[in-house]
Design a protein around this motif. Structure first.
Motif, PDB file in Angstrom:
ATOM      1  N   ALA A  12       0.832  -1.204   0.000  1.00 25.75           N
ATOM      2  CA  ALA A  12       0.000   0.000   0.000  1.00 25.75           C
ATOM      3  C   ALA A  12       0.869   1.258   0.000  1.00 25.75           C
ATOM      4  O   ALA A  12       0.593   2.222  -0.723  1.00 25.75           O
ATOM      5  CB  ALA A  12      -0.924  -0.005   1.216  1.00 25.75           C
ATOM      6  N   LEU A  13       1.925   1.233   0.798  1.00 19.94           N
ATOM      7  CA  LEU A  13       2.853   2.369   0.821  1.00 19.94           C
ATOM      8  C   LEU A  13       3.557   2.510  -0.519  1.00 19.94           C
ATOM      9  O   LEU A  13       3.790   3.624  -1.003  1.00 19.94           O
ATOM     10  CB  LEU A  13       3.875   2.177   1.945  1.00 19.94           C
ATOM     11  CG  LEU A  13       3.327   2.270   3.372  1.00 19.94           C
ATOM     12  CD1 LEU A  13       4.373   1.810   4.375  1.00 19.94           C
ATOM     13  CD2 LEU A  13       2.873   3.698   3.697  1.00 19.94           C
ATOM     14  N   SER A  14       3.901   1.382  -1.131  1.00 20.38           N
ATOM     15  CA  SER A  14       4.539   1.407  -2.441  1.00 20.38           C
ATOM     16  C   SER A  14       3.632   2.091  -3.460  1.00 20.38           C
ATOM     17  O   SER A  14       4.084   2.868  -4.306  1.00 20.38           O
ATOM     18  CB  SER A  14       4.853  -0.019  -2.914  1.00 20.38           C
ATOM     19  OG  SER A  14       5.811  -0.640  -2.079  1.00 20.38           O
ATOM     20  N   CYS A  15       2.346   1.802  -3.385  1.00 16.30           N
ATOM     21  CA  CYS A  15       1.379   2.430  -4.282  1.00 16.30           C
ATOM     22  C   CYS A  15       1.341   3.938  -4.041  1.00 16.30           C
ATOM     23  O   CYS A  15       1.303   4.730  -4.984  1.00 16.30           O
ATOM     24  CB  CYS A  15       0.001   1.813  -4.069  1.00 16.30           C
ATOM     25  SG  CYS A  15      -1.289   2.452  -5.167  1.00 16.30           S
ATOM     26  N   ALA A  16       1.378   4.335  -2.775  1.00 11.17           N
ATOM     27  CA  ALA A  16       1.353   5.755  -2.434  1.00 11.17           C
ATOM     28  C   ALA A  16       2.634   6.457  -2.873  1.00 11.17           C
ATOM     29  O   ALA A  16       2.593   7.610  -3.335  1.00 11.17           O
ATOM     30  CB  ALA A  16       1.149   5.916  -0.931  1.00 11.17           C
ATOM     31  N   TRP A  17       3.761   5.764  -2.739  1.00 11.38           N
ATOM     32  CA  TRP A  17       5.054   6.357  -3.077  1.00 11.38           C
ATOM     33  C   TRP A  17       5.396   6.266  -4.565  1.00 11.38           C
ATOM     34  O   TRP A  17       6.223   7.005  -5.063  1.00 11.38           O
ATOM     35  CB  TRP A  17       6.159   5.685  -2.272  1.00 11.38           C
ATOM     36  CG  TRP A  17       6.105   5.945  -0.792  1.00 11.38           C
ATOM     37  CD1 TRP A  17       5.611   7.048  -0.168  1.00 11.38           C
ATOM     38  CD2 TRP A  17       6.572   5.082   0.257  1.00 11.38           C
ATOM     39  NE1 TRP A  17       5.741   6.931   1.200  1.00 11.38           N
ATOM     40  CE2 TRP A  17       6.342   5.729   1.492  1.00 11.38           C
ATOM     41  CE3 TRP A  17       7.183   3.825   0.271  1.00 11.38           C
ATOM     42  CZ2 TRP A  17       6.671   5.163   2.717  1.00 11.38           C
ATOM     43  CZ3 TRP A  17       7.524   3.253   1.483  1.00 11.38           C
ATOM     44  CH2 TRP A  17       7.269   3.921   2.703  1.00 11.38           C
ATOM     45  N   GLY A  18       4.795   5.302  -5.250  1.00  8.32           N
ATOM     46  CA  GLY A  18       5.074   5.118  -6.665  1.00  8.32           C
ATOM     47  C   GLY A  18       6.253   4.226  -6.965  1.00  8.32           C
ATOM     48  O   GLY A  18       6.641   4.071  -8.129  1.00  8.32           O
ATOM     49  N   ASN A  19       6.832   3.617  -5.935  1.00 13.69           N
ATOM     50  CA  ASN A  19       7.981   2.722  -6.096  1.00 13.69           C
ATOM     51  C   ASN A  19       7.744   1.449  -5.294  1.00 13.69           C
ATOM     52  O   ASN A  19       7.245   1.518  -4.164  1.00 13.69           O
ATOM     53  CB  ASN A  19       9.276   3.380  -5.594  1.00 13.69           C
ATOM     54  CG  ASN A  19       9.614   4.647  -6.346  1.00 13.69           C
ATOM     55  OD1 ASN A  19       9.865   4.622  -7.539  1.00 13.69           O
ATOM     56  ND2 ASN A  19       9.601   5.774  -5.639  1.00 13.69           N
ATOM     57  N   TRP A  20       8.115   0.305  -5.865  1.00 10.28           N
ATOM     58  CA  TRP A  20       7.964  -0.945  -5.130  1.00 10.28           C
ATOM     59  C   TRP A  20       8.969  -1.007  -3.995  1.00 10.28           C
ATOM     60  O   TRP A  20      10.190  -0.981  -4.213  1.00 10.28           O
ATOM     61  CB  TRP A  20       8.143  -2.155  -6.052  1.00 10.28           C
ATOM     62  CG  TRP A  20       8.097  -3.457  -5.316  1.00 10.28           C
ATOM     63  CD1 TRP A  20       9.128  -4.331  -5.115  1.00 10.28           C
ATOM     64  CD2 TRP A  20       6.953  -4.035  -4.649  1.00 10.28           C
ATOM     65  NE1 TRP A  20       8.709  -5.405  -4.371  1.00 10.28           N
ATOM     66  CE2 TRP A  20       7.385  -5.254  -4.069  1.00 10.28           C
ATOM     67  CE3 TRP A  20       5.633  -3.624  -4.495  1.00 10.28           C
ATOM     68  CZ2 TRP A  20       6.512  -6.077  -3.345  1.00 10.28           C
ATOM     69  CZ3 TRP A  20       4.770  -4.441  -3.771  1.00 10.28           C
ATOM     70  CH2 TRP A  20       5.212  -5.652  -3.212  1.00 10.28           C
ATOM     71  N   ARG A  21       8.471  -1.103  -2.774  1.00  9.50           N
ATOM     72  CA  ARG A  21       9.313  -1.160  -1.572  1.00  9.50           C
ATOM     73  C   ARG A  21       9.019  -2.406  -0.748  1.00  9.50           C
ATOM     74  O   ARG A  21       9.466  -2.502   0.396  1.00  9.50           O
ATOM     75  CB  ARG A  21       9.089   0.086  -0.715  1.00  9.50           C
ATOM     76  CG  ARG A  21       9.377   1.409  -1.400  1.00  9.50           C
ATOM     77  CD  ARG A  21      10.786   1.482  -1.945  1.00  9.50           C
ATOM     78  NE  ARG A  21      11.123   2.831  -2.403  1.00  9.50           N
ATOM     79  CZ  ARG A  21      12.195   3.119  -3.122  1.00  9.50           C
ATOM     80  NH1 ARG A  21      13.019   2.140  -3.502  1.00  9.50           N
ATOM     81  NH2 ARG A  21      12.449   4.365  -3.494  1.00  9.50           N
ATOM     82  N   GLY A  22       8.266  -3.339  -1.311  1.00 14.92           N
ATOM     83  CA  GLY A  22       7.877  -4.520  -0.566  1.00 14.92           C
ATOM     84  C   GLY A  22       8.874  -5.650  -0.658  1.00 14.92           C
ATOM     85  O   GLY A  22      10.020  -5.481  -1.094  1.00 14.92           O
ATOM     86  N   ALA A  23       8.418  -6.832  -0.250  1.00  9.46           N
ATOM     87  CA  ALA A  23       9.282  -8.018  -0.235  1.00  9.46           C
ATOM     88  C   ALA A  23       9.371  -8.634  -1.625  1.00  9.46           C
ATOM     89  O   ALA A  23       8.515  -8.426  -2.481  1.00  9.46           O
ATOM     90  CB  ALA A  23       8.727  -9.040   0.749  1.00  9.46           C
ATOM     91  N   GLU A  24      10.419  -9.411  -1.811  1.00 11.47           N
ATOM     92  CA  GLU A  24      10.555 -10.251  -2.999  1.00 11.47           C
ATOM     93  C   GLU A  24      10.350 -11.686  -2.538  1.00 11.47           C
ATOM     94  O   GLU A  24      10.706 -12.053  -1.406  1.00 11.47           O
ATOM     95  CB  GLU A  24      11.941 -10.093  -3.625  1.00 11.47           C
ATOM     96  CG  GLU A  24      12.293  -8.661  -4.006  1.00 11.47           C
ATOM     97  CD  GLU A  24      11.439  -8.121  -5.151  1.00 11.47           C
ATOM     98  OE1 GLU A  24      10.760  -8.913  -5.827  1.00 11.47           O
ATOM     99  OE2 GLU A  24      11.451  -6.887  -5.363  1.00 11.47           O
ATOM    100  N   LYS A  25       9.785 -12.519  -3.404  1.00 12.04           N
ATOM    101  CA  LYS A  25       9.382 -13.843  -2.931  1.00 12.04           C
ATOM    102  C   LYS A  25      10.555 -14.707  -2.480  1.00 12.04           C
ATOM    103  O   LYS A  25      10.397 -15.528  -1.578  1.00 12.04           O
ATOM    104  CB  LYS A  25       8.554 -14.571  -3.985  1.00 12.04           C
ATOM    105  CG  LYS A  25       9.264 -14.920  -5.264  1.00 12.04           C
ATOM    106  CD  LYS A  25       8.300 -15.647  -6.196  1.00 12.04           C
ATOM    107  CE  LYS A  25       8.970 -16.072  -7.487  1.00 12.04           C
ATOM    108  NZ  LYS A  25       8.034 -16.793  -8.382  1.00 12.04           N
ATOM    109  N   TRP A  26      11.741 -14.508  -3.042  1.00 15.09           N
ATOM    110  CA  TRP A  26      12.882 -15.316  -2.609  1.00 15.09           C
ATOM    111  C   TRP A  26      13.378 -14.916  -1.214  1.00 15.09           C
ATOM    112  O   TRP A  26      14.096 -15.666  -0.570  1.00 15.09           O
ATOM    113  CB  TRP A  26      14.027 -15.212  -3.617  1.00 15.09           C
ATOM    114  CG  TRP A  26      14.547 -13.831  -3.837  1.00 15.09           C
ATOM    115  CD1 TRP A  26      15.466 -13.150  -3.076  1.00 15.09           C
ATOM    116  CD2 TRP A  26      14.169 -12.940  -4.882  1.00 15.09           C
ATOM    117  NE1 TRP A  26      15.689 -11.899  -3.581  1.00 15.09           N
ATOM    118  CE2 TRP A  26      14.905 -11.739  -4.691  1.00 15.09           C
ATOM    119  CE3 TRP A  26      13.299 -13.029  -5.955  1.00 15.09           C
ATOM    120  CZ2 TRP A  26      14.778 -10.644  -5.550  1.00 15.09           C
ATOM    121  CZ3 TRP A  26      13.177 -11.938  -6.804  1.00 15.09           C
ATOM    122  CH2 TRP A  26      13.908 -10.772  -6.596  1.00 15.09           C
TER     123      TRP A  26
END
Length: 292
Positions: free
Chosen positions: A227-241
């Motif tokens: 959700a924060l990534s959507c607000a910021w415009g950049n992916w800041r979440g986890a990667e599946k690995w």
């Protein structure tokens, strides 16, 4: 810094899809049925602008003499998300959970120096916001309980008291939980008592400004990073690995699955493949809304 009053940063369709990913009652606990679109929108609106946050986590399992795997991963992902966006973030926990929390942070290359035992109270340089994720919250009788209705107060230092102190100082707070006995789930206390009267004595009464009810607290933290990534415009979440790396580090440091009470590479009974699917779905959702 309290919630902003301008238009929501999250489109309703985005929040609806977040809920469909992480709050569809996969675990059968029923708590995530209380997840609402506006809750995600308001939480993102309040926390996206903040320059500094603290994430409070760690849930000790007395029967296994170990912290559980739900909590550390979510805390590490959220803390790293804020740092990646140029904000300041720390993870606070208690001495019983500190080793596992540091292990999760190491797996994500989040600086260990920002993972520490929580202070007794907020200092003058208090953060702009506090996020509680999978952290015990006291019940109406002032004690702490697990979902077996066992009193775990002896193993649960009262870090949830930071919520009341933050409220008094105008510091934004958010609670993420999956069982109703976590800090912040007091926002749903009356509803939870009606839904599950047999557990009414175990539910937390500790409220936060915002609260997110989800299937698994880690998933809620990952979803809030999305959700924060959507607000910021950049992916800041986890990667599946990264999920496997975190779980391997946590179990090596002594963590156990909160359901089985065994040192497995699982979270609340869910296998690594399910965790990876959640992460992939969240990243895919963000990509579909133009987040790079």
């Amino acid at each position: 810094m309290k919630e902003m009053t301008d238009a929501p940063l999250l489109p309703p369709a985005f929040a609806e899809k977040l809920i469909a990913i992480v709050a569809r009652d996969r675990g059968g606990r029923g708590v995530s049925r209380l997840s609402r679109v506006e809750s995600w929108q308001k939480a993102a609106r309040a926390f996206a602008p903040l320059r500094s946050v603290v994430i409070v986590s760690g849930f000790y399992v007395p029967d296994a003499n170990a912290p559980e795997t739900d909590g550390p991963g979510g805390a590490a992902v959220l803390a790293r998300a804020f740092c990646a966006e140029g904000r300041r973030a720390e993870i606070w926990t208690d001495s019983l959970c500190l080793g596992v929390m540091k292990a999760a942070a190491r797996a994500l290359s989040f600086p260990e120096k920002f993972v520490r035992a929580a202070p007794g109270s907020l200092k003058e340089d208090a953060p702009g916001g506090i996020i509680f994720t999978e952290r015990p919250g006291r019940a109406a009788d002032g004690r702490y309980y697990n979902f077996k209705k066992k009193d775990i107060s002896e193993w649960s230092p009262p870090l949830d008291a930071l919520a009341a102190e933050a409220a008094a100082r105008g510091i934004a707070t958010l609670g993420i939980g999956d069982g109703g006995n976590e800090a912040g789930m007091g926002c749903f206390y009356e509803e939870l008592k009606k839904l599950f009267p047999e557990y009414s004595g175990c539910f937390s009464v500790v409220k936060t400004d915002h609260a997110l009810a989800v299937d698994v607290s880690n998933w809620g933290a990952y979803a809030f990073a999305a959700a924060l990534s959507c607000a910021w415009g950049n992916w800041r979440g986890a990667e599946k690995w990264e999920e496997l790396a975190m779980l391997e580090a946590e179990t090596a440091a002594g963590a156990v699955d909160g359901i089985s009470r065994l040192p497995r590479l699982t979270v609340d009974g869910f296998e690594i493949s399910v965790q990876n699917d959640i992460i992939s779905s969240l990243k895919g959702l963000c990509a579909s809304f133009g987040v790079k």
